[in-house]
Design a protein around this motif. Sequence first.
Motif, mmCIF file in Angstrom:
data_model
loop_
_atom_site.group_PDB
_atom_site.id
_atom_site.type_symbol
_atom_site.label_atom_id
_atom_site.label_comp_id
_atom_site.label_asym_id
_atom_site.label_seq_id
_atom_site.Cartn_x
_atom_site.Cartn_y
_atom_site.Cartn_z
ATOM 1 N N GLN A 18 9.541 11.894 14.088
ATOM 2 C CA GLN A 18 10.036 12.754 15.165
ATOM 3 C C GLN A 18 10.704 11.940 16.261
ATOM 4 N N SER A 19 11.412 12.640 17.094
ATOM 5 C CA SER A 19 12.128 12.025 18.198
ATOM 6 C C SER A 19 11.163 11.572 19.293
ATOM 7 N N ALA A 20 11.419 10.387 19.807
ATOM 8 C CA ALA A 20 10.604 9.860 20.905
ATOM 9 C C ALA A 20 10.774 10.690 22.173
ATOM 10 N N GLU A 21 11.835 11.458 22.239
ATOM 11 C CA GLU A 21 12.074 12.305 23.413
ATOM 12 C C GLU A 21 11.171 13.530 23.430
ATOM 13 N N HIS A 22 10.645 13.909 22.264
ATOM 14 C CA HIS A 22 9.874 15.139 22.170
ATOM 15 C C HIS A 22 8.410 14.928 21.810
ATOM 16 N N SER A 23 8.003 13.682 21.617
ATOM 17 C CA SER A 23 6.630 13.424 21.186
ATOM 18 C C SER A 23 6.125 12.141 21.825
ATOM 19 N N TYR A 24 4.973 12.236 22.462
ATOM 20 C CA TYR A 24 4.356 11.056 23.058
ATOM 21 C C TYR A 24 4.057 10.011 21.985
ATOM 22 N N VAL A 25 3.490 10.462 20.863
ATOM 23 C CA VAL A 25 3.147 9.533 19.789
ATOM 24 C C VAL A 25 4.408 8.884 19.223
ATOM 25 N N ALA A 26 5.446 9.660 19.019
ATOM 26 C CA ALA A 26 6.703 9.091 18.528
ATOM 27 C C ALA A 26 7.243 8.057 19.514
ATOM 28 N N SER A 27 7.053 8.301 20.801
ATOM 29 C CA SER A 27 7.518 7.322 21.795
ATOM 30 C C SER A 27 6.698 6.038 21.714
ATOM 31 N N LEU A 28 5.415 6.153 21.394
ATOM 32 C CA LEU A 28 4.599 4.950 21.199
ATOM 33 C C LEU A 28 5.104 4.162 19.997
ATOM 34 N N TYR A 29 5.353 4.855 18.886
ATOM 35 C CA TYR A 29 5.869 4.175 17.698
ATOM 36 C C TYR A 29 7.207 3.500 18.003
ATOM 37 N N ALA A 30 8.061 4.188 18.753
ATOM 38 C CA ALA A 30 9.381 3.642 19.066
ATOM 39 C C ALA A 30 9.290 2.370 19.906
ATOM 40 N N LYS A 31 8.264 2.272 20.736
ATOM 41 C CA LYS A 31 8.100 1.095 21.592
ATOM 42 C C LYS A 31 7.475 -0.079 20.849
ATOM 43 N N GLY A 32 6.918 0.172 19.675
ATOM 44 C CA GLY A 32 6.434 -0.900 18.827
ATOM 45 C C GLY A 32 4.952 -1.180 18.939
ATOM 46 N N LEU A 33 4.498 -2.020 18.014
ATOM 47 C CA LEU A 33 3.077 -2.316 17.890
ATOM 48 C C LEU A 33 2.507 -2.959 19.149
ATOM 49 N N ASP A 34 3.228 -3.880 19.760
ATOM 50 C CA ASP A 34 2.698 -4.528 20.960
ATOM 51 C C ASP A 34 2.380 -3.508 22.051
ATOM 52 N N HIS A 35 3.241 -2.521 22.213
ATOM 53 C CA HIS A 35 2.998 -1.476 23.218
ATOM 54 C C HIS A 35 1.762 -0.657 22.843
ATOM 55 N N ILE A 36 1.651 -0.324 21.561
ATOM 56 C CA ILE A 36 0.487 0.441 21.101
ATOM 57 C C ILE A 36 -0.791 -0.357 21.336
ATOM 58 N N LEU A 37 -0.766 -1.648 21.039
ATOM 59 C CA LEU A 37 -1.949 -2.489 21.238
ATOM 60 C C LEU A 37 -2.314 -2.577 22.717
ATOM 61 N N LYS A 38 -1.308 -2.621 23.567
ATOM 62 C CA LYS A 38 -1.568 -2.629 25.010
ATOM 63 C C LYS A 38 -2.276 -1.339 25.424
#
Length: 105
Positions: A18-38
């Motif tokens: 899904q689009s990062a503009e419409h989903s918080y989780v998609a925006s996390l994936y779009a920002k990459g693993l380092d962002h998710i780990l943070k």
Amino acid sequence: MSDVLQQLAAVLEQRKTQSAEHSYVASLYAKGLDHILKKVGEEAAETIIAAKDGDKSKIVYETADLWFHSLVMLAALDLGPDQVLEELGRRFGLSGLQEKEQRPS
């Protein structure tokens, strides 16, 4: 209860497309693993603070955030709750000391 984890894991997989503009989780994936780990680290810290404060409702809320972001991390790494539940099942019935002895060094 594991049904909730399975349902959430399925939604997290769907969000990968899904689009990062419409989903918080998609925006996390779009920002990459380092962002998710943070985010996992931030949620862990917030959970610790809530536990230190002793407010049970806040502890539950923050733990839910930690679990959620941990599931996002697992999904980003093409893992899911089944693998974690399987590992917990493997450990069930072992003392903590026995489990530690069986860990690869």
